[in-house]
Design a protein around this motif. Structure first.
Motif, mmCIF file in Angstrom:
data_model
loop_
_atom_site.group_PDB
_atom_site.id
_atom_site.type_symbol
_atom_site.label_atom_id
_atom_site.label_comp_id
_atom_site.label_asym_id
_atom_site.label_seq_id
_atom_site.Cartn_x
_atom_site.Cartn_y
_atom_site.Cartn_z
ATOM 1 N N MET A 373 0.939 -1.211 -0.069
ATOM 2 C CA MET A 373 0.006 0.084 -0.196
ATOM 3 C C MET A 373 0.888 1.340 0.071
ATOM 4 O O MET A 373 2.086 1.369 0.625
ATOM 5 N N ALA A 374 0.447 2.278 -0.793
ATOM 6 C CA ALA A 374 1.237 3.544 -0.887
ATOM 7 C C ALA A 374 1.134 4.380 0.151
ATOM 8 O O ALA A 374 -0.183 4.837 0.293
ATOM 9 N N TYR A 375 2.062 4.700 0.659
ATOM 10 C CA TYR A 375 2.007 5.710 1.765
ATOM 11 C C TYR A 375 2.199 7.225 1.318
ATOM 12 O O TYR A 375 3.287 7.481 0.450
ATOM 13 N N LYS A 376 1.057 8.170 1.533
ATOM 14 C CA LYS A 376 1.347 9.533 0.700
ATOM 15 C C LYS A 376 1.562 9.514 -0.815
ATOM 16 O O LYS A 376 1.919 10.276 -1.072
ATOM 17 N N GLY A 377 1.168 8.439 -1.252
ATOM 18 C CA GLY A 377 1.445 8.351 -2.862
ATOM 19 C C GLY A 377 2.863 8.104 -3.186
ATOM 20 O O GLY A 377 3.271 8.057 -4.101
ATOM 21 N N MET A 378 3.688 7.643 -2.095
ATOM 22 C CA MET A 378 5.262 7.944 -2.194
ATOM 23 C C MET A 378 6.037 6.543 -1.831
ATOM 24 O O MET A 378 6.815 6.211 -2.550
ATOM 25 N N MET A 379 5.770 6.308 -0.550
ATOM 26 C CA MET A 379 6.604 4.936 0.061
ATOM 27 C C MET A 379 5.732 3.778 0.242
ATOM 28 O O MET A 379 4.306 4.111 0.473
ATOM 29 N N LEU A 380 6.127 2.866 -0.243
ATOM 30 C CA LEU A 380 5.499 1.567 -0.286
ATOM 31 C C LEU A 380 5.626 0.680 0.818
ATOM 32 O O LEU A 380 6.573 0.705 1.621
ATOM 33 N N SER A 381 4.587 0.270 1.669
ATOM 34 C CA SER A 381 4.647 -0.538 2.850
ATOM 35 C C SER A 381 5.522 -1.749 2.691
ATOM 36 O O SER A 381 5.588 -2.431 1.756
ATOM 37 N N VAL A 424 10.337 2.742 7.856
ATOM 38 C CA VAL A 424 9.506 1.970 7.186
ATOM 39 C C VAL A 424 8.087 2.220 7.414
ATOM 40 O O VAL A 424 7.921 2.599 8.682
ATOM 41 N N VAL A 425 7.351 1.898 6.428
ATOM 42 C CA VAL A 425 5.697 1.861 6.954
ATOM 43 C C VAL A 425 5.186 0.563 6.610
ATOM 44 O O VAL A 425 5.785 -0.115 5.875
ATOM 45 N N GLN A 426 4.188 0.142 7.404
ATOM 46 C CA GLN A 426 3.549 -1.221 7.200
ATOM 47 C C GLN A 426 2.231 -0.813 7.117
ATOM 48 O O GLN A 426 1.740 0.179 7.755
ATOM 49 N N ARG A 427 1.433 -1.921 6.284
ATOM 50 C CA ARG A 427 -0.099 -1.732 6.039
ATOM 51 C C ARG A 427 -0.593 -1.587 7.511
ATOM 52 O O ARG A 427 -0.238 -2.625 8.233
ATOM 53 N N GLN A 428 -1.658 -0.937 7.571
ATOM 54 C CA GLN A 428 -2.537 -1.052 8.724
ATOM 55 C C GLN A 428 -3.668 -1.827 8.532
ATOM 56 O O GLN A 428 -4.499 -1.760 7.534
ATOM 57 N N ASP A 429 -4.217 -2.725 9.480
ATOM 58 C CA ASP A 429 -5.414 -3.570 9.193
ATOM 59 C C ASP A 429 -6.783 -3.035 8.838
ATOM 60 O O ASP A 429 -7.506 -3.585 8.354
ATOM 61 N N SER A 456 -7.928 3.566 2.099
ATOM 62 C CA SER A 456 -9.512 4.329 2.260
ATOM 63 C C SER A 456 -9.232 5.602 2.985
ATOM 64 O O SER A 456 -10.275 6.457 2.968
ATOM 65 N N ARG A 457 -8.080 5.761 3.828
ATOM 66 C CA ARG A 457 -8.070 6.993 4.496
ATOM 67 C C ARG A 457 -6.353 7.486 4.449
ATOM 68 O O ARG A 457 -5.674 6.714 4.320
ATOM 69 N N ARG A 458 -6.318 8.675 5.068
ATOM 70 C CA ARG A 458 -4.975 9.359 4.990
ATOM 71 C C ARG A 458 -4.194 8.502 6.068
ATOM 72 O O ARG A 458 -4.738 8.080 7.174
ATOM 73 N N PRO A 459 -3.002 8.239 5.962
ATOM 74 C CA PRO A 459 -2.075 8.914 4.903
ATOM 75 C C PRO A 459 -1.918 7.930 3.954
ATOM 76 O O PRO A 459 -0.689 8.041 2.936
#
Length: 492
Positions: A373-381, A424-429, A456-459
């Motif tokens: 999943m793309a975080y802020k359209g920039m970083m991939l989980s 790093v970012v990880q997908r949120q359930d 479905s919501r930010r970020p």
């Protein structure tokens, strides 16, 4: 196969791609993170990316240069809708002026990138030279500026009868230098940005050009030069004039997009009426009346109405039909009509590619972009210390690329201040996945299985809104509770 690892010390940042995005990212890095060691890997032998690759007749941007140009380098040429050579020269000039060209390693095609949490490093493998030998370069941060489509392949449908066709079939992405179409009959298959560019350009010397489309596309005319820009440039210093024009264009485009999405029937009526006015009474506006809403697909721009002019003059025509097969002398349509063609141009679309088509491995496990999943359209989980640049679909690419480059600098500076090695970012359930792009265009739908998701919501939501993104990306907290930081050893 053993890949020799470069003996140089790990880089701070490795940028992949020396096109509009990559050169902009390097310029931002030099300005906001002075002292960072970086390099740019470029698969081809030249700066420019898209604007060096595409050489078909009439190649131009369908975004104005006041927003497609960099925020830090005013666009001073007279034409707002610029041609490919002018854009290429602008990108190269930027690289030369700032010494960025000295950091580019040409002929380096990235094929694999492997992350080690134990070292907090990426090992990036690139094929070099004609033999395809591999070298490996280590870096703390990876910035992918390789665009969103394959340079090696374009979408190329196959048709019955191609083996008997006596003419020449070409693709815009691989335009042959020896093609002479003067005085010949040309059929351009497609109705997207490439097709509406090719038709008027080729019609200037061809005997006749036909744009063959399966379905209509929204096409609007815009002046190639903005009068208000010229007036401001006469009255204000260059940089101030540039920013005044830039913000006016941004505001206007955002307003028009909001109207189009909020009142699609009104927007459709207006766009079709403008096309009808440009076409005159001799061309059926039904060829420019899609059955989808404006901005379900990208709206095509033609500078000074050049496509409409070619149609009015009879130099070109539009045919809306499906192809049954190719014959010896042209294309047979499902309606039974046959279009004579000495040259068939397959302007049938791009072949999308994620992360430059490179194999990505994270701590020994294959990384699948479509599952991220793309975080802020920039970083991939799940993909640490890395960012991908992906521009807007409803505005110029560079507006989002500039924001992304600035955010990378913010992130790097934050990590330095806090003494962190990994981000790093990880997908949120509790965040539902949604398609990364909402476009119904064929090239997007064909690549749906390759693209990452948005949330479905930010970020995690990918806004097609520059102002919203600007505040979120430029001023939002780096440590927002979703971004995780850590030291060498394991992913936080």
């Amino acid at each position: 196969m053993h890949t020799p690892v470069s003996s140089e010390a790990p880089l701070d940042v490795l940028i992949v791609g020396a096109g509009l995005s990559g050169i902009g990212a390097a310029a931002m890095l030099q300005e906001r993170c002075p002292g960072k060691r970086y390099a740019i890997l470029e698969a081809r032998a030249a700066i420019g990316g898209t604007w060096d690759l595409f050489r078909y007749p009439g190649i131009r941007s369908d975004s104005d240069m006041y927003t497609l140009g960099y925020g830090f380098k005013p666009w001073l040429a007279s034409k707002a809708i610029a041609d490919g050579p002018a854009i290429r020269a602008y990108v190269r000039e930027t690289a030369r002026e700032r010494g960025i060209d000295a950091h580019i390693r040409f002929g380096h095609k990235v094929v694999r990138a492997s992350w080690s949490s134990a070292e907090a490093l990426w090992t990036v493998e690139a094929e070099t030279g004609e033999t395809g030998e591999r070298v490996a370069i280590r870096t703390r941060f990876l910035h992918m500026c390789s665009g969103y489509y394959s340079y090696d392949h374009a979408y190329r449908p196959r048709f019955e009868g191609e083996d008997v066709y006596q003419g020449r079939i070409v693709q815009p992405q691989f335009w042959p230098e020896d093609l002479d179409y003067a005085g010949k009959r040309v059929v351009v298959i497609g109705s997207g940005a490439t097709a509406v560019t090719l038709v008027p350009a080729m019609a200037a010397t061809a005997a006749h050009v036909t744009m063959l489309q399966r379905s209509p596309t929204y096409v609007v005319s815009r002046p190639s030069e903005y009068g208000f820009a010229r007036r401001l440039q006469r009255r204000l210093p260059p940089k101030l004039a540039y920013w005044a024009v830039r913000w006016r264009v941004i505001a206007e485009s955002m307003l028009l997009y909001r109207i189009a999405r909020g009142k699609p029937e009104l927007a459709k009526k207006k766009i079709v009426e403008m096309a009808a006015h440009q076409l005159g009474p001799t061309v059926d506006v039904a060829h420019f009346t899609p059955d989808y809403k404006p901005w379900d697909q990208r709206v095509c721009v033609v500078p000074d109405g050049d496509l409409f002019k070619a149609l009015r003059r009879g130099q070109a025509e539009v045919v809306t039909d499906h192809i049954a097969r190719l014959s010896e002398r042209g294309i047979v349509l499902q309606s039974g009509r046959e279009l004579d063609a000495d040259v068939v141009v397959m302007a049938t679309g791009l072949s999308l590619s994620v992360l430059g088509g490179a194999e990505i491995v994270v701590d020994g496990r294959p990384f699948v972009a479509s599952e991220a999943m793309a975080y802020k359209g920039m970083m991939l989980s799940g993909m640490p210390n890395s960012v991908m640049t992906f521009g807007y679909t409803n505005a110029s690419w560079t507006l989002k690329a500039d924001l992304t480059a600035a955010w990378v600098c913010r992130l790097l500076n934050y990590m330095d201040r806090k003494g962190q090695a990994i981000a790093v970012v990880q997908r949120q359930d509790d965040v539902a996945p949604e398609p990364f792009l909402s476009f119904t265009s064929g090239y997007v739908q064909r690549a749906a299985s390759l693209l990452p998701k948005q949330g479905s919501r930010r970020p995690w939501q990918v806004y097609q809104n520059y102002l919203q993104d600007m505040f979120t990306i430029r001023y939002g907290r780096i440590a927002d509770g979703v971004m995780r930081f850590g030291q060498k050893g394991s992913l936080p």
